[in-house]
Enzyme design. Sequence first.
Site, PDB file in Angstrom:
ATOM      1  CG  ASP A  55      -2.251   3.240  -4.071  1.00 10.04           C
ATOM      2  OD1 ASP A  55      -2.833   2.220  -4.483  1.00 10.04           O
ATOM      3  OD2 ASP A  55      -1.035   3.425  -4.212  1.00 10.04           O
ATOM      4  CG  ASP A 112       2.200  -5.437  -2.104  1.00 12.29           C
ATOM      5  OD1 ASP A 112       1.799  -5.230  -3.267  1.00 12.29           O
ATOM      6  OD2 ASP A 112       1.562  -5.098  -1.098  1.00 12.29           O
TER       7      ASP A 112
END
EC number: 4.3.2.10
Length: 258
Positions: free
Chosen positions: A11, A130
């Site tokens: 990330d 997500d």
Amino acid sequence: MLKTRIIPCLDVKDGRVVKGVQFLELRDAGDPVESAKAYDAAGADELCFLDITASHEARGTLLDVVSRTAEACFMPLTVGGGVRTVADVRTLLLAGADKVGINTAAVKNPDFVAEAAEKFGDQCIVVAIDAKRVSGPDEAARWEIFTHGGRNPTGIDAVEFARTVSERGAGELLVTSMDKDGTRSGYDIALTRAIADAVRVPVIASGGVGGLDDLVAGVRDGGASAVLAASIFHFGHHTVGEAKAHMAAAGLAMRLDP
């Protein structure tokens, strides 16, 4: 038999690798290119870069990081974050990405997935999902899609959305449980299995790995074709080699380096 892939995930925020808990409380974990080189040397099957600032702050994708990583590494590279147009997909592929992850834009317009897959091939289009469980304890399990780094609820059912985008041309689905992300308590197996059973494309399990048994469970119980993890590798809890050996010992087909 297709071999199970282990995919470390980086990330990236402001050019640095970060790792948070449930998409928040970010902590610095290092330089992305150096991290990528280390994972390449360790035998990772693929690598995933997610620019977690791009979608909600309208940042451009990290082309410099991608190009430098592609020059230094031989493993396939998936890059996502802020991908909104076919031109964005093309730019990332030209920079060195092998696959491009689409998240918010796919939710807003599933036809974008079809357009990108038709132009570049479905093998390089990954839709990132997500999802957060929204059903009560006594209800049938149900998950909702969230966008913009987990900030915006959509009201869209995650399993139905997975079915839609796979039919539109997504070659792979990256399924992240927002409830589990960063908690080190294991994947949301029910979510992973529900989506894997609903589609005909590979599913990557993501969010919540705390130990090597979680990786095994993602495949054996969740039906995933690949497992994504971050913290257990970034902070030295386990190596990619240890993960592969453990999964192979559990009877899963793995690519083991000589």
